[in-house]
Write an enzyme that holds these catalytic residues in place. Structure first.
Site, PDB file in Angstrom:
ATOM      1  N   CYS A   1     -10.429  -5.067  -5.678  1.00 36.23           N
ATOM      2  CA  CYS A   1     -11.267  -5.888  -4.796  1.00 36.23           C
ATOM      3  C   CYS A   1     -12.711  -5.396  -4.787  1.00 36.23           C
ATOM      4  CB  CYS A   1     -10.725  -5.853  -3.367  1.00 36.23           C
ATOM      5  SG  CYS A   1      -9.193  -6.765  -3.151  1.00 36.23           S
TER       6      CYS A   1
ATOM      7  N   ASN B   1       0.805  -1.222   0.000  1.00 36.70           N
ATOM      8  CA  ASN B   1       0.000   0.000   0.000  1.00 36.70           C
ATOM      9  C   ASN B   1       0.836   1.269   0.000  1.00 36.70           C
ATOM     10  OD1 ASN B   1      -2.376  -1.437  -0.082  1.00 36.70           O
ATOM     11  ND2 ASN B   1      -2.694  -1.405   2.127  1.00 36.70           N
TER      12      ASN B   1
ATOM     13  N   ASP C   1      -8.174  -3.368   6.576  1.00 33.66           N
ATOM     14  CA  ASP C   1      -7.498  -4.460   5.869  1.00 33.66           C
ATOM     15  C   ASP C   1      -7.114  -5.616   6.785  1.00 33.66           C
ATOM     16  OD1 ASP C   1      -7.727  -3.405   3.366  1.00 33.66           O
ATOM     17  OD2 ASP C   1      -5.671  -2.682   3.202  1.00 33.66           O
TER      18      ASP C   1
ATOM     19  N   VAL D   1     -15.468   1.682   7.796  1.00 36.26           N
ATOM     20  CA  VAL D   1     -14.774   2.139   6.587  1.00 36.26           C
ATOM     21  C   VAL D   1     -15.449   1.578   5.339  1.00 36.26           C
ATOM     22  CG1 VAL D   1     -12.573   2.201   5.356  1.00 36.26           C
ATOM     23  CG2 VAL D   1     -12.613   2.383   7.860  1.00 36.26           C
TER      24      VAL D   1
ATOM     25  N   ARG E   1      -7.566  -1.064  -8.167  1.00 35.29           N
ATOM     26  CA  ARG E   1      -8.076   0.276  -7.908  1.00 35.29           C
ATOM     27  C   ARG E   1      -6.982   1.339  -7.897  1.00 35.29           C
ATOM     28  NH1 ARG E   1     -12.662   1.954  -6.693  1.00 35.29           N
ATOM     29  NH2 ARG E   1     -12.980   3.996  -5.769  1.00 35.29           N
TER      30      ARG E   1
END
Length: 419
Positions: free
Chosen positions: A116, A23, A307, A329, A92
């Site tokens: 995802c 990330n 996550d 979230v 994404r």
């Protein structure tokens, strides 16, 4: 799609070394598009998503070389600013090349992103931010085109929600809008945001306040060559920490940044896990009993990370009582729950909250991985369960976990991958 066969129950022990952060790597690689000179990135994880982002840079005309977790990027001689759908649809994070390309070359087109399927993840915040930075936006046939108009001198952008992707996109784009002073409020505070800002500043950009809710960016005309090392992957580290605890194991997790996982460690300690901090980059996880039930609320950093939500639900499925996990979230991020039920877990989901009724143990079965982190959760469940667990469509896990089969094997797990 591939299949992972796990023989359980396992008891993980030994040591595992954490890779560079996916990330952090993805937005930093995307930001390499604004470089005027070459950049060298170290500790880059070799993952499917990283390879896709490198392909996007190559499609834009950059010259790249990736070997042994080191990526070199040199700017294009003949830039291409129309990124093909077959690349963007895969994840994404690919959408974050739109602003940097348009800022650098005046105009760019990118398809709406894939990745995802875990609920509503709109790009509205990205587009509204780019418009405030002086870009005209046109969306037609699934393609977003951004064209730079007159550059504003002062820009104030306040995000309705501290979106990580929007923060990264706006920050990188604003960094090379020479003459534009941008203030970004309600920004995401994740460590990956700080790492991106450090990379931009290494290139000669002027970004201040990353890691707080208010980021200030002074656009620069040119960037310089630099070398930057990607931070460790806190989600990978957290996944292994949960896996060790869930299997009642005893293992050392190395090459992580302990301060990035305070919220997770607080939850694990509340559940009865022994956590010994060896130093700032290593911890020992030890567990010898079923977890105590806990309440977990998923919130933006520095809260408990979304996550790691599927993984903690899996861990709590064998708790000695009833636990709750509330997702704020991505409220529909519960596709993994149906698969966990196939393994014997007792879980209800109601209005963004999972209610987990702890059972004594799980039993192996065939399950399907619905997304990256769900795949990780099912791997943990397979390690916990008695008998054989077969995880279908598991290739998604290679989007976010470098050498996971090898790492688990070194921790004494019996895991085999079949294409």
């Amino acid at each position: 799609m591939g299949k992972l066969i796990i023989e359980g129950p396992a008891r993980l022990n030994g040591a595992v070394k954490i890779s560079g952060s996916k990330n952090a790597a993805l937005p930093i690689i995307a930001a390499s598009l604004i470089c005027d000179r070459g950049v060298l990135l170290e500790n880059v994880p070799d993952l499917m998503d990283v390879r896709t982002m490198i392909d996007i840079l190559n499609s834009a005309g950059c010259k790249t070389r990736f070997a042994e977790n080191v990526l070199s990027v040199n700017p294009p001689e003949k830039p291409n600013t129309d990124i093909p759908y077959e690349l963007v649809r895969k994840m994404r994070a690919s959408f974050n090349v739109l602003g940097p390309l348009a800022a650098k070359y005046g105009k760019a087109s990118v398809s709406l992103p894939g990745g995802c399927s875990i609920g509503v993840r709109p790009v509205d915040y990205h587009i509204e931010g780019l418009q405030k930075l002086g870009f005209s936006i046109n969306i037609e046939h699934g393609i977003v085109t951004a064209e730079l108009g007159e550059r504003p001198q002062e820009v104030l952008i306040s995000l309705p929600f501290p979106s990580v992707g929007a923060t990264e996109h706006i920050m990188t784009t604003a960094a090379i809008l020479d003459g534009t002073h941008t203030i970004l409020e309600n920004a995401a505070m994740e460590p990956e945001i700080e790492d991106l800002a450090n990379f931009l500043n290494d290139m000669g950009c002027k970004v201040f306040g990353a890691g707080t809710r208010r980021i200030e960016i002074f656009g620069v005309e040119k960037t310089r060559e630099c070398t930057h090392r990607i931070i460790p992957d806190r989600i990978e580290a957290g996944t292994y920490a949960i896996a060790v605890a869930a299997t009642m194991g005893d293992a050392v997790i190395e090459n992580l940044q302990v301060s990035h996982l305070v919220a997770l460690f607080d939850v694990l300690r509340s559940a009865g896990v022994e956590i010994q901090q060896i130093d700032e980059t290593a911890i020992r996880i030890k567990m010898n009993q079923r977890p105590q039930p806990v309440k977990v609320q998923i919130t933006p950093y520095p809260g408990y990370p979304t996550d790691l939500q599927p993984q903690i639900i899996t861990f709590l499925s064998i708790a000695t009582g009833t636990s709750t996990v509330s997702e704020t979230v991505f409220k529909s991020r519960f596709q993994h729950v149906d698969e966990l039920r196939r393994l014997g877990a007792k879980i209800e989901v109601n209005d963004g909250t999972a209610i987990i009724y702890g059972v004594e143990n799980l039993s192996g079965a065939q399950v399907n991985a619905t997304d990256l982190r769900a795949a990780a959760a099912l791997v943990i469940a397979g390690l916990m369960a008695s008998g054989t667990t077969s995880i279908n469509e598991v290739d998604q896990i290679f989007r976010g976990y470098e050498n996971i089969v090898e790492k688990l094997s070194r921790l004494s797990a019996v895991v085999e991958y079949f294409e």
